[in-house]
Design a protein around this motif. Structure first.
Motif, PDB file in Angstrom:
ATOM      1  N   LYS A   1      16.990  34.901  82.887  1.00  0.00           N
ATOM      2  CA  LYS A   1      16.572  33.583  83.435  1.00  0.00           C
ATOM      3  C   LYS A   1      16.101  33.693  84.656  1.00  0.00           C
ATOM      4  O   LYS A   1      16.361  32.651  85.650  1.00  0.00           O
TER       5      LYS A   1
ATOM      6  N   GLY B   1      10.012  37.233  87.109  1.00  0.00           N
ATOM      7  CA  GLY B   1       9.647  37.955  85.907  1.00  0.00           C
ATOM      8  C   GLY B   1       8.169  38.625  86.301  1.00  0.00           C
ATOM      9  O   GLY B   1       7.967  39.755  85.801  1.00  0.00           O
TER      10      GLY B   1
ATOM     11  N   THR C   1      12.682  37.186  81.959  1.00  0.00           N
ATOM     12  CA  THR C   1      12.542  35.639  81.533  1.00  0.00           C
ATOM     13  C   THR C   1      13.852  35.064  80.754  1.00  0.00           C
ATOM     14  O   THR C   1      14.583  34.217  80.961  1.00  0.00           O
TER      15      THR C   1
ATOM     16  N   GLU D   1       8.235  27.946  81.753  1.00  0.00           N
ATOM     17  CA  GLU D   1       7.969  27.823  83.112  1.00  0.00           C
ATOM     18  C   GLU D   1       6.614  28.031  83.507  1.00  0.00           C
ATOM     19  O   GLU D   1       6.136  27.149  84.276  1.00  0.00           O
TER      20      GLU D   1
ATOM     21  N   PHE E   1       8.925  32.450  76.309  1.00  0.00           N
ATOM     22  CA  PHE E   1       9.118  32.683  77.491  1.00  0.00           C
ATOM     23  C   PHE E   1       8.082  32.223  78.590  1.00  0.00           C
ATOM     24  O   PHE E   1       8.032  32.412  79.657  1.00  0.00           O
TER      25      PHE E   1
ATOM     26  N   PHE F   1       9.562  32.294  87.223  1.00  0.00           N
ATOM     27  CA  PHE F   1       8.376  32.980  86.575  1.00  0.00           C
ATOM     28  C   PHE F   1       7.922  34.021  87.634  1.00  0.00           C
ATOM     29  O   PHE F   1       7.520  35.278  87.054  1.00  0.00           O
TER      30      PHE F   1
END
Lengths: 323, 445, 336
Positions: free
Chosen positions: A62, A68, A58, A131, A128, A65
């Motif tokens: 980037k 990740g 994350t 989101e 992190f 969600f």
């Protein structure tokens, strides 16, 4: 000292995301040990892999969600495969030693300063969860026990994940697939002689329990928005074993209720002790020592459980993973 | 490691006590639950009541080339989001507590140096220093003319690391031989063996602190280790064997014991690192090798003790009985060997060896802490596994390999990854030679 | 046992395997002789532990649709040979095939899937599963045993019903139906043997390999167990079993293979093998200076051995020889 308040605090522990995380990780151990007889002493490593897999992907890459989350799950599966390949053909205690060593390797790697830019070394990583927080459907306000909307949200999600996982594990274990695992737990040669690929089943169990561990790592870190390597030491694995044995190792509800009892009792003893110390009733120990006393009790409880009630609160003694 | 702020903690219960209204209590309770369970969820409950007493220290002595202390010099350490300063005391000593182990930039403020004293030529300042395995990190600044900070060449470093590695490996072997004997005779994988190691160092420190003469304190500490082994077998393991408990539950009991004993140590001893007398000495130069005399002593002592254990095992009746029990307990019992007695002796010897290993480990690191044994438990396991579970001489060789490997890899690996190499090697060896270096091949599915 | 009898077997139409009197061997009978219709062929299979040859079989064929007994003194390598043939142990050298398929290097579970199913000397039942679950575990071709299907009962529910019926029928035959919901740990030693055998039949094997099926079984059950084994032949299965009890061997075996010190020392029909001096040699060691062809000789030998401290005759372990069986057999033949 307010006894009622201390009890409330202890009750409050039942529903924290951390309790959910412990329950889920212990459920993974139940899949490993309770149902398949695999001695995984590195569940902390699986949790760390999940937490760091998510946090690093994350923050560094980037990714959204959901990606990740997938990365965390895939990383844990690969970790399980990596550990399983050399050890699942060997005697059970080899898996124990390899998993505990591998979990420590993971912890050393995320702690080292060399990788500070990626892992944040001893400080760990944070922020992190943003989101995840944007998905919160609950408007600001106070919920049920006075939780904020975020508290409520993380609890709902945490327990939804736990309940869903528990149902899946339950369904798996009552299926013929689960029957093969239970057979392997007792005598893998007998299962082999009936034409089942024992190695493959053990690997599947190791991966599934590991994925549950990784998800638990997410439940452990996302609600608080930070991950620190010190939390993933071998002690964490041992606490999870205590939770598992407390509830009953060959049950689905056992690990979850075990986690609730574990945290409620920890909170109760901590607050009672510090209450007693502050009110002057107890003078021979400090509050710091009270904290350590709890973990002495955890160790003693683990021993007593193993000796006197190995089936745990819910377990059926006749179905114990070991005689 | 506790000092990084992690939101409101449960220590807030101080305030709660005063609150009587139930509603308000509930509200606060909710606050507690809502708090990201910071303290409660930290699995390692190490204490740090105030941020000023950190467990980790960067410290040193400032002395000029004539070995006179240099007081009043300011030194600054920065890193890991932390900054701390210290001023050297009258005896030249300085110490900066830091929250976490890691890499720090240490800078000596040259403007605070007394007149006429300068850092030695080639002395890096500021410089980066990194904690290795202990919570104390010594930093030396060299002063004066004529002293040139020597850069070691690689060959020399390898030699130094090799000697240190042999010494470390032998002290690991003290513990792993005991572990291996216990595994061989009882089948138990003892996770509490690290605590048996810690006991030796803790006991020596305690006796010494109470003013017992050093030689007597050593004897008492080793006796304590042996007694711990004896009591464990008498009060715990023998009854469990009698109950016919299987090996995996016994292993889990040993984990419980390890947790209980380890936190009991912390309960009484606290979280700080202490030093045994004569632990901090300067290295001596023997030929091309620069080594701490303690490391040499440790090497010598463990070599002698292990040789003695080997002779006992190979030459005496007791040794033969032990090997017979390890080979086949039922057969040994049938041929008239008192298996319980052999196991009891193995526990006593195992406890003694572990305690001795602990004392040497405290000098090797150097430092005494409540969890020093569990820090090397995996290295001990690695040694035992590498050598082959249950073979005593395998444990010796495996430990030597682990010790040397750990020290040699520290030339290439950063110090905080010191143990990783050994663990990786253990896993790789298991992959290709699961029975270990000296183990017998077992038939596996 | 209609569920168990299988369409795959019975390649020769109209042959009743119970009364099939065609010769088993092709040509001269002797160690390593060729069979008319072998199901297992082993060549140069060797396995040694620490320098001692546990198994050293030059050539061996197991006849199809017959009951073959594998006998020999303790340590003769019978169980090791079982382990090697079924992939539970790996030999130093040799090749062996089952039903025309090469088995060298094939893992044990695949061997079982091909239809070569074994039981163990030390019974392996899952004590913490019920008797019925033990039986279901044995069944093959279960879709529900695949992880991807496990969650969906709709996929495997039907097969589960089938195998439950199959298991019920077998449990009735083995007189375990009253115990089907009990944990297997509650069974007696003999019942466990029965359960293990019944479970092996759930796999619907072509070759059943039983390692000491009678050991520990209540004498009252022995007869029915023997009948079960005979019935397996009727259903087209081949049986290979290790047994110490000569009575059992004489009673049900069509063919006997004798091992000693890892080698095949003799084979043939039971009556012939038991008179083979090599066999008596293997069992009794050097004491063969008596006439073993007659009942009188055996008795003489027994007397000699009982006086010999190193001999096991007259002790608990003597069951291997069971002289009374051999003697009665010989007496019978004498009368003829």
């Amino acid at each position: 000292m307010d006894i009622g308040n201390i009890l409330l605090l202890a009750l409050g522990e039942f529903l924290t995301p951390t309790t959910a995380a412990y329950g889920l990780a212990a459920l993974g151990l139940a899949v490993h040990f309770g149902y398949s007889g695999l001695l995984n002493f590195g569940q902390a490593g699986f949790m760390a892999i999940g937490a760091y897999g998510f946090a690093i992907s994350t923050l560094q890459f980037k990714v959204p969600f959901i990606v990740g989350l997938l990365i965390a799950v895939v990383a844990a599966s690969l970790f399980a495969l990596l550990l399983g390949v050399p050890t699942l053909r060997l005697r059970a205690d080899y898996l124990a030693i390899v998993t505990i060593a591998a979990a420590e390797i993971v912890r050393y790697i995320v702690t080292t300063n060399t990788l500070f830019r990626i892992t944040g070394s001893a400080d760990g990583l944070s922020s992190f969860q943003r989101e995840f927080d944007t998905f919160n459907p609950f408007p600001a306000g106070t919920y049920i026990f006075g939780w904020s909307n975020r508290d409520f949200y993380v609890r709902v999600i945490s327990w939804a994940v736990v309940i869903l996982s528990a149902v899946i594990v339950w369904l798996l274990m009552r299926s013929p697939w689960g029957r093969v695992l239970k057979g392997i737990r007792e005598d893998e040669n007998a299962v082999r002689s009936l034409g089942k690929n024992v190695y493959s089943y053990k690997m599947q169990a190791l991966v599934i329990g590991g994925i549950l561990g990784a998800l638990a790592g997410l439940l452990f870190t996302i609600p608080r928005g930070s991950v620190q390597p010190a939390n993933y030491a071998t002690d964490l694995t041992f606490f999870l074993w205590t939770v598992l044995l407390l509830g009953g190792m060959s049950t689905v509800l056992g690990p979850i209720v075990g986690a609730m009892i574990f945290w409620a009792v920890l909170s109760l003893t901590q607050n009672l002790l510090s209450g007693l110390i502050e009110s002057g009733a107890v003078t021979f120990i400090s509050t710091v020592q009270a904290g350590q006393l709890r973990f002495i009790l955890v160790g003693v409880a683990l021993m007593l459980l193993m000796v006197y009630r190995p089936q745990g609160v819910f377990g059926n003694k006749k179905e114990l993973a070991f005689a | 490691m506790q000092s990084t702020p992690r939101g409101p903690s449960k220590r807030g219960s101080t305030g709660i006590r005063k609150v009587t209204g139930a509603i308000f209590a509930v509200l606060l309770a909710v606050l507690m639950i809502a708090a990201p369970a910071a303290q409660a969820t930290t699995p390692s409950p190490s204490p740090s009541p105030s941020p000023t007493t950190f467990q980790n220290n960067i410290s040193g002595f400032l002395r000029d080339d004539a070995r006179t202390p240099i007081p009043g010099v300011r030194i600054k350490a920065t890193g890991n989001g932390f900054e701390g300063t210290a001023t050297s005391s009258a005896n030249g000593q300085w110490s900066i507590g830091v929250p976490v182990q890691g890499t720090y930039k240490v800078e000596l403020d040259t403007s605070t140096l007394p007149q006429g004293i300068k850092l030695a030529e080639g002395q890096e300042n500021p410089r980066n220093v990194t904690f290795s395995q202990t919570s104390n990190l010594s930093v030396i600044f060299a002063f004066g003319k004529g002293i040139v900070v020597q850069q070691q060449d690689l060959g020399q470093s390898i030699l130094n690391r090799l000697v240190a590695g042999i010494s470390f490996g032998l002290l690991l072997a003290l513990a792993s031989v005991g572990l291996s004997l216990i595994f061989g005779t009882t089948g138990l994988t003892n996770f509490a063996h690290g605590e048996m190691v810690t006991l030796g160092a803790l006991a020596l420190f305690a006796f010494n602190a109470w003013g017992v003469p050093f030689w007597l304190a050593v004897i008492l500490a080793l006796t304590g280790g042996a007694a711990f082994g004896y009591v464990q077998d008498l009060a715990l393991w023998r009854p469990l064997r009698r109950r016919g408990m299987a090996l995996v539950p016994m292993m889990i009991v040993s984990i419980g014991l390890a947790l209980a004993v380890r936190y009991a140590y912390q309960f009484f001893f606290g979280g700080a690192t202490q030093q045994l007398p004569g632990a901090q000495v300067t290295d001596v130069q023997i030929g091309p090798i620069s080594v701490s005399p303690n490391t040499l002593w440790s090497l010598l002592i463990s070599a002698v003790v292990i040789a003695a254990v080997g002779i006992v095992l190979l030459r005496t009746r007791l040794g033969k009985a032990t090997r017979a029990v390890a080979d086949n307990p039922a057969l040994a019992a049938a041929s008239g060997i008192d298996v319980d007695r052999v196991i009891r002796i193995v526990w006593v010897v195992g406890g003694l060896l572990a305690a001795l290993g602990g004392v040497l480990w405290a000098y090797y690191r150097p430092g005494v802490t409540w969890d020093m044994g569990s820090q090397i438990l995996l290295a001990i396991f690695a040694g035992v596994t590498l050598g082959g579970l249950g073979t005593v001489f395998g444990a010796l060789i495996g430990s030597l390999v682990v010790g040397i490997f750990i020290e040699l890899t520290s030339l290439v690996l950063p110090p905080d990854l010191k143990y990783v190499g050994a663990l990786v090697v253990m896993i790789v060896v298991l992959l290709f030679r699961p029975q270990g270096i000296l183990g017998r091949r077992e038939r596996v599915g | 046992m209609s569920h168990v009898s299988h369409t795959e077997v019975a390649p020769e139409e109209g042959v009743n395997y119970m009364t099939d009197e065609r010769p088993i061997a092709e040509g001269e009978i002797g160690p390593g002789c060729k069979k008319r219709d072998p199901i297992v062929i082993a060549r140069d299979v060797t396995r040694s532990f620490g320098g001692i040859n546990a198994v050293d079989v030059e050539y061996l064929e197991i006849p199809r649709h017959k009951i073959t007994a594998l006998i020999g003194p303790n340590g003769a390598g019978k169980t090791t040979l079982f382990n090697l043939l079924t992939g539970f142990d790996i030999p130093q050298s040799g090749t062996w095939e089952f039903d025309g398929r090469n088995l060298a290097g094939v893992s044990s579970y695949k061997v079982a899937r091909m239809g070569m199913v074994r039981t163990f000397q030390l019974t392996k039942v899952m004590g913490k599963l019920t008797v019925m679950e033990n039986m279901r575990l044995g069944a093959s071709r279960q879709q529900g045993e695949l992880l991807r299907n496990a969650l969906f009962k709709a996929i495997w529910g039907g097969r589960e019903k089938e195998i439950t019926e199959q298991a019920d029928a077998l449990l009735v035959k083995f007189k375990l139906d009253a115990k089907k919901d009990d944990y297997a740990a509650s069974l007696s030693g003999g019942q466990r043997k029965l359960l293990e055998m019944a479970r092996a039949l759930m796999v619907q094997p072509k070759l059943v390999m039983l390692d000491e099926p009678m050991a520990g079984v209540n004498p009252a059950l022995t007869q029915s167990l023997l009948d079960h084994i005979k019935n397996l032949k009727a259903e087209g299965m081949t049986v290979l079993f290790v047994e110490h009890d000569m009575h059992v061997v004489r009673h049900i075996a069509d063919w006997v293979v004798v091992m000693a010190e890892g080698k095949i020392v003799s084979e043939g029909p039971p009556g012939v093998v038991m008179k083979d001096p090599a066999v008596i040699d293997a069992y009794l060691g050097a004491h063969h200076d008596v006439d073993l062809g007659a009942a009188e000789g055996i008795r003489e030998l027994e007397a000699v051995l009982e006086a010999d401290e190193e001999s096991i005759v007259g002790t608990e372990d003597a069951g291997i020889i069971a002289p009374e069986v051999v003697v009665s057999g010989l007496e019978e033949e004498d009368r003829k």
